[in-house]
Design a protein around this motif. Structure first.
Motif, PDB file in Angstrom:
ATOM      1  N   LEU A 136      87.989  59.450  55.460  1.00  0.00           N
ATOM      2  CA  LEU A 136      87.912  58.120  55.362  1.00  0.00           C
ATOM      3  C   LEU A 136      86.614  57.449  54.783  1.00  0.00           C
ATOM      4  O   LEU A 136      86.596  56.540  53.900  1.00  0.00           O
ATOM      5  CB  LEU A 136      88.403  57.241  56.836  1.00  0.00           C
ATOM      6  N   ALA A 137      85.436  57.756  55.198  1.00  0.00           N
ATOM      7  CA  ALA A 137      84.113  57.509  54.861  1.00  0.00           C
ATOM      8  C   ALA A 137      83.692  58.145  53.627  1.00  0.00           C
ATOM      9  O   ALA A 137      83.166  57.349  52.731  1.00  0.00           O
ATOM     10  CB  ALA A 137      83.231  57.774  56.004  1.00  0.00           C
ATOM     11  N   ALA A 138      84.102  59.398  53.586  1.00  0.00           N
ATOM     12  CA  ALA A 138      83.623  60.007  52.234  1.00  0.00           C
ATOM     13  C   ALA A 138      84.393  59.641  50.775  1.00  0.00           C
ATOM     14  O   ALA A 138      83.628  59.537  49.817  1.00  0.00           O
ATOM     15  CB  ALA A 138      83.914  61.648  52.585  1.00  0.00           C
ATOM     16  N   THR A 139      85.567  59.339  51.026  1.00  0.00           N
ATOM     17  CA  THR A 139      86.187  58.683  49.662  1.00  0.00           C
ATOM     18  C   THR A 139      87.078  57.319  49.971  1.00  0.00           C
ATOM     19  O   THR A 139      87.529  57.117  49.171  1.00  0.00           O
ATOM     20  CB  THR A 139      87.316  59.787  49.388  1.00  0.00           C
ATOM     21  N   GLY A 140      86.434  56.679  50.936  1.00  0.00           N
ATOM     22  CA  GLY A 140      86.984  55.413  51.256  1.00  0.00           C
ATOM     23  C   GLY A 140      86.860  54.427  50.366  1.00  0.00           C
ATOM     24  O   GLY A 140      87.626  53.651  49.976  1.00  0.00           O
ATOM     25  N   ARG A 141      85.610  54.330  49.783  1.00  0.00           N
ATOM     26  CA  ARG A 141      85.269  53.398  48.572  1.00  0.00           C
ATOM     27  C   ARG A 141      86.204  53.589  47.504  1.00  0.00           C
ATOM     28  O   ARG A 141      86.577  52.582  46.744  1.00  0.00           O
ATOM     29  CB  ARG A 141      83.600  53.388  48.058  1.00  0.00           C
ATOM     30  N   GLY A 142      86.154  54.881  46.955  1.00  0.00           N
ATOM     31  CA  GLY A 142      87.110  54.905  45.922  1.00  0.00           C
ATOM     32  C   GLY A 142      88.557  54.616  46.002  1.00  0.00           C
ATOM     33  O   GLY A 142      89.402  54.267  45.124  1.00  0.00           O
ATOM     34  N   HIS A 143      89.053  54.856  47.547  1.00  0.00           N
ATOM     35  CA  HIS A 143      90.451  54.409  47.881  1.00  0.00           C
ATOM     36  C   HIS A 143      90.702  52.988  48.289  1.00  0.00           C
ATOM     37  O   HIS A 143      91.648  52.743  48.784  1.00  0.00           O
ATOM     38  CB  HIS A 143      90.848  55.334  48.782  1.00  0.00           C
ATOM     39  N   MET A 144      89.617  52.276  48.402  1.00  0.00           N
ATOM     40  CA  MET A 144      89.508  50.912  48.546  1.00  0.00           C
ATOM     41  C   MET A 144      89.998  50.836  50.081  1.00  0.00           C
ATOM     42  O   MET A 144      90.650  49.698  50.402  1.00  0.00           O
ATOM     43  CB  MET A 144      90.796  49.812  47.815  1.00  0.00           C
ATOM     44  N   THR A 145      89.496  51.729  51.074  1.00  0.00           N
ATOM     45  CA  THR A 145      89.748  51.358  52.482  1.00  0.00           C
ATOM     46  C   THR A 145      89.037  50.300  52.788  1.00  0.00           C
ATOM     47  O   THR A 145      89.663  49.476  53.635  1.00  0.00           O
ATOM     48  CB  THR A 145      89.069  52.658  53.084  1.00  0.00           C
ATOM     49  N   ASP A 146      87.747  50.087  52.490  1.00  0.00           N
ATOM     50  CA  ASP A 146      87.080  48.690  52.819  1.00  0.00           C
ATOM     51  C   ASP A 146      87.644  47.485  52.411  1.00  0.00           C
ATOM     52  O   ASP A 146      87.834  46.529  53.116  1.00  0.00           O
ATOM     53  CB  ASP A 146      85.494  48.875  52.279  1.00  0.00           C
ATOM     54  N   VAL A 147      88.171  47.603  51.279  1.00  0.00           N
ATOM     55  CA  VAL A 147      89.014  46.260  50.829  1.00  0.00           C
ATOM     56  C   VAL A 147      90.011  45.895  51.556  1.00  0.00           C
ATOM     57  O   VAL A 147      90.648  44.809  51.932  1.00  0.00           O
ATOM     58  CB  VAL A 147      89.534  46.532  49.274  1.00  0.00           C
ATOM     59  N   ALA A 148      91.075  47.192  52.180  1.00  0.00           N
ATOM     60  CA  ALA A 148      92.126  46.650  52.895  1.00  0.00           C
ATOM     61  C   ALA A 148      91.666  46.226  54.214  1.00  0.00           C
ATOM     62  O   ALA A 148      92.555  45.446  54.719  1.00  0.00           O
ATOM     63  CB  ALA A 148      92.735  48.114  53.078  1.00  0.00           C
ATOM     64  N   ILE A 149      90.782  46.854  54.729  1.00  0.00           N
ATOM     65  CA  ILE A 149      90.148  46.324  56.143  1.00  0.00           C
ATOM     66  C   ILE A 149      89.768  45.021  56.014  1.00  0.00           C
ATOM     67  O   ILE A 149      90.033  44.038  56.893  1.00  0.00           O
ATOM     68  CB  ILE A 149      89.292  47.319  56.569  1.00  0.00           C
ATOM     69  N   ASN A 150      88.800  44.724  55.015  1.00  0.00           N
ATOM     70  CA  ASN A 150      88.212  43.364  55.033  1.00  0.00           C
ATOM     71  C   ASN A 150      89.186  42.370  54.386  1.00  0.00           C
ATOM     72  O   ASN A 150      89.301  41.236  55.175  1.00  0.00           O
ATOM     73  CB  ASN A 150      86.966  43.347  53.766  1.00  0.00           C
ATOM     74  N   ASP A 151      90.258  42.438  53.731  1.00  0.00           N
ATOM     75  CA  ASP A 151      91.283  41.639  53.181  1.00  0.00           C
ATOM     76  C   ASP A 151      92.077  41.122  54.563  1.00  0.00           C
ATOM     77  O   ASP A 151      92.682  40.008  54.814  1.00  0.00           O
ATOM     78  CB  ASP A 151      92.462  42.251  52.151  1.00  0.00           C
ATOM     79  N   THR A 152      92.017  42.395  55.544  1.00  0.00           N
ATOM     80  CA  THR A 152      93.034  41.741  56.656  1.00  0.00           C
ATOM     81  C   THR A 152      92.201  41.120  57.919  1.00  0.00           C
ATOM     82  O   THR A 152      92.565  40.044  58.347  1.00  0.00           O
ATOM     83  CB  THR A 152      93.542  43.146  57.304  1.00  0.00           C
ATOM     84  N   LEU A 153      90.865  41.406  58.030  1.00  0.00           N
ATOM     85  CA  LEU A 153      90.149  40.849  58.936  1.00  0.00           C
ATOM     86  C   LEU A 153      89.294  39.895  58.670  1.00  0.00           C
ATOM     87  O   LEU A 153      89.028  38.953  59.592  1.00  0.00           O
ATOM     88  CB  LEU A 153      89.045  42.025  59.799  1.00  0.00           C
ATOM     89  N   GLN A 154      88.763  39.569  57.559  1.00  0.00           N
ATOM     90  CA  GLN A 154      87.694  38.588  57.013  1.00  0.00           C
ATOM     91  C   GLN A 154      88.205  37.177  57.132  1.00  0.00           C
ATOM     92  O   GLN A 154      87.626  36.509  57.400  1.00  0.00           O
ATOM     93  CB  GLN A 154      87.130  39.041  55.848  1.00  0.00           C
ATOM     94  N   PRO A 155      89.535  37.104  56.935  1.00  0.00           N
ATOM     95  CA  PRO A 155      90.061  35.504  57.018  1.00  0.00           C
ATOM     96  C   PRO A 155      89.885  35.278  58.465  1.00  0.00           C
ATOM     97  O   PRO A 155      89.929  33.998  58.589  1.00  0.00           O
ATOM     98  CB  PRO A 155      91.526  35.759  56.523  1.00  0.00           C
ATOM     99  N   CYS A 156      89.848  36.145  59.337  1.00  0.00           N
ATOM    100  CA  CYS A 156      89.661  35.516  60.809  1.00  0.00           C
ATOM    101  C   CYS A 156      88.163  35.506  61.342  1.00  0.00           C
ATOM    102  O   CYS A 156      87.754  34.747  62.039  1.00  0.00           O
ATOM    103  CB  CYS A 156      90.683  36.333  61.685  1.00  0.00           C
ATOM    104  N   ALA A 157      87.625  36.496  60.856  1.00  0.00           N
ATOM    105  CA  ALA A 157      85.941  36.750  61.298  1.00  0.00           C
ATOM    106  C   ALA A 157      85.298  37.601  60.300  1.00  0.00           C
ATOM    107  O   ALA A 157      85.767  38.532  59.748  1.00  0.00           O
ATOM    108  CB  ALA A 157      86.242  37.226  62.708  1.00  0.00           C
ATOM    109  N   PRO A 158      84.097  37.600  60.405  1.00  0.00           N
ATOM    110  CA  PRO A 158      83.048  38.558  59.615  1.00  0.00           C
ATOM    111  C   PRO A 158      83.230  40.003  60.122  1.00  0.00           C
ATOM    112  O   PRO A 158      83.803  40.266  61.157  1.00  0.00           O
ATOM    113  CB  PRO A 158      81.664  38.197  59.798  1.00  0.00           C
ATOM    114  N   VAL A 159      83.153  40.885  58.953  1.00  0.00           N
ATOM    115  CA  VAL A 159      83.382  42.272  59.524  1.00  0.00           C
ATOM    116  C   VAL A 159      82.307  43.143  58.949  1.00  0.00           C
ATOM    117  O   VAL A 159      81.744  42.926  57.815  1.00  0.00           O
ATOM    118  CB  VAL A 159      84.807  42.842  58.623  1.00  0.00           C
ATOM    119  N   GLU A 160      81.816  44.005  59.861  1.00  0.00           N
ATOM    120  CA  GLU A 160      80.803  45.070  59.527  1.00  0.00           C
ATOM    121  C   GLU A 160      81.343  46.338  59.474  1.00  0.00           C
ATOM    122  O   GLU A 160      82.031  46.809  60.472  1.00  0.00           O
ATOM    123  CB  GLU A 160      79.685  45.186  60.404  1.00  0.00           C
TER     124      GLU A 160
END
Length: 240
Positions: free
Chosen positions: A47-71
């Motif tokens: 997930l970490a090795a290829t996550g940026r190319g697969h937009m893993t961070d986008v999927a997580i941020n789109d879900t959580l960031q409307p509620c609170a900041p995400v690191e």
């Protein structure tokens, strides 16, 4: 055999294991901690090795960031023992204290698992027969059709769900045929579905249907690659 809902999933691309699964996990964690002041998410292994190319961070941020900041912490060299697609979610309160940590795995096809003691976070087995030959024998023995076997095993909302799948797929095709430009990512691949569709409409009748099917399939693939919402066959997507 599990519900047909486990085969036809609705979600965002480009990957059922790297995008759909993490998005679903983020949604589940947010339901448990809507009060969180912030979130910490650690992605491990694949997930970490290829996550940026697969937009893993986008999927997580789109879900959580409307509620609170995400690191998000990327740990591609750390592979958790249960599965290479591991991730840990942590909720943090207003005082900076972590209130809960949850480790979960995206095991393919958009499905999630926790560990060996709780191997699946999915629907139970709903079909008694797992072999196509057994289902064929049942149809011949009872004089019923496949859909009637589905009706006997699934909940009554299965038809509404399949209608939603069909609508989602049609919308994805329509968007893909209209969209032009370059797909996300460093390769700068141009979208081709619209051009293939125009070309196919000019084919002779004997070839036109084949050309249109290819254009439709390409349109969905390009929508999936762009991270858009579509209906996916996640088992096939994961195998790819």
């Amino acid at each position: 055999m599990k519900s047909i809902k486990e085969l036809y999933r609705i979600g965002t691309g480009p990957s059922s294991s790297h995008t759909m699964g993490p998005r679903k996990a983020a949604e589940m964690f947010l339901e448990r901690h809507p009060e969180a002041a912030s979130f910490k998410v650690t992605l491990y292994g694949s997930l970490a090795a290829t996550g940026r190319g697969h937009m893993t961070d986008v999927a997580i941020n789109d879900t959580l960031q409307p509620c609170a900041p995400v690191e998000i912490d990327w740990q591609p060299k750390i592979f958790l023992p249960f599965h290479p697609n591991g991730m840990t979610f942590k909720a943090v309160d207003a005082e900076g204290k972590e209130t809960e940590g949850w480790t979960v795995y995206s095991v393919g096809g958009g499905a999630l698992a926790e560990d060996n003691d709780s191997p699946s976070i999915e629907s139970p087995e709903v079909y008694e027969m797992n072999q196509m030959t057994d289902i064929l024998d049942w149809c011949e023995r009872t004089g019923k059709s496949y859909w009637e076997y589905v009706k006997e095993c699934e909940n009554s909302d299965i038809w509404d769900y399949l209608a939603e799948v069909w609508t989602t797929m049609r919308e994805a095709i329509a968007r893909g045929l209209e969209a032009e430009g370059v797909l996300p990512g460093p390769l700068n691949l141009r979208r081709k579905a619209a051009a293939y569709y125009i070309r196919a409409t000019g084919y002779k009748q004997s070839l036109q249907s084949r050309g249109l099917v290819f254009a439709y399939a390409l349109a969905v693939c390009e929508e999936n690659a762009s991270g858009a919402k579509s209906s996916q066959l996640p088992l096939v997507a994961h195998a790819a």
